[in-house]
Scaffold this motif. Structure first.
Motif, short mmCIF file in Angstrom:
data_model
loop_
_atom_site.label_atom_id
_atom_site.label_comp_id
_atom_site.label_asym_id
_atom_site.label_seq_id
_atom_site.Cartn_x
_atom_site.Cartn_y
_atom_site.Cartn_z
N LEU A 10 66.69 20.94 -1.93
CA LEU A 10 66.50 19.59 -2.47
C LEU A 10 65.32 18.86 -1.85
CD1 LEU A 10 70.06 17.99 -2.69
CD2 LEU A 10 68.35 18.08 -4.50
N PHE A 11 65.20 18.93 -0.53
CA PHE A 11 64.16 18.13 0.12
C PHE A 11 62.79 18.76 -0.03
CE2 PHE A 11 67.54 16.07 3.10
CZ PHE A 11 68.07 15.40 2.01
N ALA A 12 62.72 20.08 -0.19
CA ALA A 12 61.45 20.71 -0.53
C ALA A 12 60.97 20.20 -1.88
CB ALA A 12 61.60 22.23 -0.55
N ARG A 13 61.93 20.01 -2.80
CA ARG A 13 61.58 19.53 -4.14
C ARG A 13 61.16 18.06 -4.12
NH1 ARG A 13 66.43 21.03 -7.75
NH2 ARG A 13 67.52 21.79 -5.92
N ILE A 14 61.74 17.28 -3.22
CA ILE A 14 61.27 15.89 -3.07
C ILE A 14 59.87 15.88 -2.46
CG2 ILE A 14 61.63 13.80 -1.66
CD1 ILE A 14 64.64 14.05 -2.29
N LEU A 15 59.64 16.74 -1.47
CA LEU A 15 58.33 16.77 -0.81
C LEU A 15 57.20 17.11 -1.77
CD1 LEU A 15 59.02 18.53 2.61
CD2 LEU A 15 57.97 16.27 2.29
N ASP A 16 57.44 18.04 -2.68
CA ASP A 16 56.33 18.43 -3.57
C ASP A 16 56.39 17.72 -4.92
OD1 ASP A 16 58.21 19.79 -5.10
OD2 ASP A 16 57.63 21.78 -4.39
N GLY A 17 57.26 16.70 -5.02
CA GLY A 17 57.25 15.86 -6.21
C GLY A 17 58.09 16.35 -7.37
N ARG A 18 58.80 17.48 -7.17
CA ARG A 18 59.66 17.97 -8.26
C ARG A 18 60.86 17.06 -8.49
NH1 ARG A 18 60.95 23.99 -6.72
NH2 ARG A 18 60.24 23.36 -4.66
N LEU A 19 61.28 16.35 -7.43
CA LEU A 19 62.38 15.38 -7.54
C LEU A 19 61.89 14.03 -7.03
CD1 LEU A 19 65.54 17.27 -6.16
CD2 LEU A 19 65.07 16.60 -8.53
N PRO A 20 62.38 12.94 -7.61
CA PRO A 20 61.97 11.60 -7.15
C PRO A 20 62.73 11.18 -5.90
CG PRO A 20 63.52 11.40 -8.96
CD PRO A 20 63.29 12.88 -8.77
N ALA A 21 62.17 10.22 -5.18
CA ALA A 21 62.85 9.64 -4.02
C ALA A 21 62.34 8.23 -3.82
CB ALA A 21 62.60 10.49 -2.77
N SER A 22 63.17 7.41 -3.21
CA SER A 22 62.78 6.04 -2.89
C SER A 22 62.18 6.03 -1.49
CB SER A 22 64.03 5.14 -2.98
OG SER A 22 63.69 3.82 -2.68
N VAL A 23 60.86 6.14 -1.43
CA VAL A 23 60.16 6.33 -0.15
C VAL A 23 60.09 5.02 0.61
CG1 VAL A 23 57.93 6.95 0.88
CG2 VAL A 23 58.85 8.29 -1.03
N ILE A 24 60.45 5.09 1.89
CA ILE A 24 60.37 3.90 2.75
C ILE A 24 59.21 4.02 3.73
CG2 ILE A 24 62.16 4.82 4.32
CD1 ILE A 24 63.01 1.91 4.84
N ASP A 25 58.79 5.24 4.03
CA ASP A 25 57.72 5.43 5.02
C ASP A 25 57.15 6.84 4.86
OD1 ASP A 25 56.47 4.47 7.73
OD2 ASP A 25 57.17 6.49 8.15
N GLU A 26 55.86 7.00 5.15
CA GLU A 26 55.30 8.34 5.22
C GLU A 26 54.10 8.36 6.13
OE1 GLU A 26 53.67 9.93 1.53
OE2 GLU A 26 53.83 7.94 0.64
#
Ligand code: 5GP
Length: 132
Positions: A10-26
């Motif tokens: 799941l988190f690999a897919r968030i990292l490469d944009g395959r899944l959305p996430a509500s980003v608070i910091d990067e």
């Protein structure tokens, strides 16, 4: 724990944009986003961009710069979510007994209310490990 990294977790897919996430910091080596099933008024996840399964893997293979940046990202997320002054909790579930569900290292930053005891009662659980 020595398990291969799953590039489709799941988190690999968030990292490469395959899944959305509500980003608070990067930053260059970390992405932080709000947990989809919050266990406290503020609940965010801080993940390294590198492919690390869990804390032991990160400690073994991550660079000193990555490790330092991840710790700083955890504290920055506490600041940004407004819980740093009142207090907060960081949890890193690692492996099966640790209750880790997603096999990409993540730190939970929880706060926004008194969080109570650190763990539920473990009486009756069979002990493992060697220290202590
Ligand atoms: P673990 O049990 O592995 O330490 O924590 C995994 C966390 O990931 C859980 O708190 C769960 O709510 C969260 N989670 C699972 N799927 C998603 C998702 O698709 N998006 C986000 N933002 N969080 C997720």
């Amino acid at each position: 724990m020595n398990r291969p990294y799953d590039p489709d977790n799941l988190f690999a897919r968030i990292l490469d944009g395959r899944l959305p996430a509500s980003v608070i910091d990067e930053d260059a080596t970390n992405l932080s986003f709000t947990d989809i099933n919050p266990q406290a008024p503020q609940h965010h996840l801080v993940i390294p961009r590198g492919s690390y399964t869990d804390l032991s893997d990160f400690a073994a293979r991550g660079s000193d710069a990555e490790l330092a940046a991840w710790v700083r990202a955890l504290a920055r997320v506490a600041e940004k979510s407004g819980v740093a002054d009142a207090g907060y909790r960081v949890i890193v579930n690692s492996g099966g007994d640790g209750g880790q569900e997603v096999p990409h290292l993540h730190g939970h930053v929880l706060g926004g209310a008194p969080l109570g005891a650190m763990l539920g009662a473990l009486l009756g659980a069979s002990p493992r490990g060697t220290a202590g």
